[in-house]
Write a protein that holds these residues in place. Structure first.
Motif: not given
Length: 47
Positions: A12-13, A5-6
């Motif tokens: 995405a960032v 998830v991280l």
């Protein structure tokens, strides 16, 4: 948090930052699209 998830959030960032900051830099430095090139290519106003 799950490592996967991280990793997804970090990617995405980075992608969002690349897209928005890249378009902002193009506007600031006066870059223009190359006509006839591929849709994602930019030319920095030279030539």
């Amino acid at each position: 948090m799950n490592t996967l998830v991280l990793l997804i959030i970090a990617v995405a960032v980075l992608v969002c930052g690349y897209l928005f900051y890249g378009s902002w830099l193009c506007k600031q430095w006066g870059g223009r699209r190359i006509e006839g090139g591929d849709p994602g290519s930019y030319h920095g106003g030279r030539g």
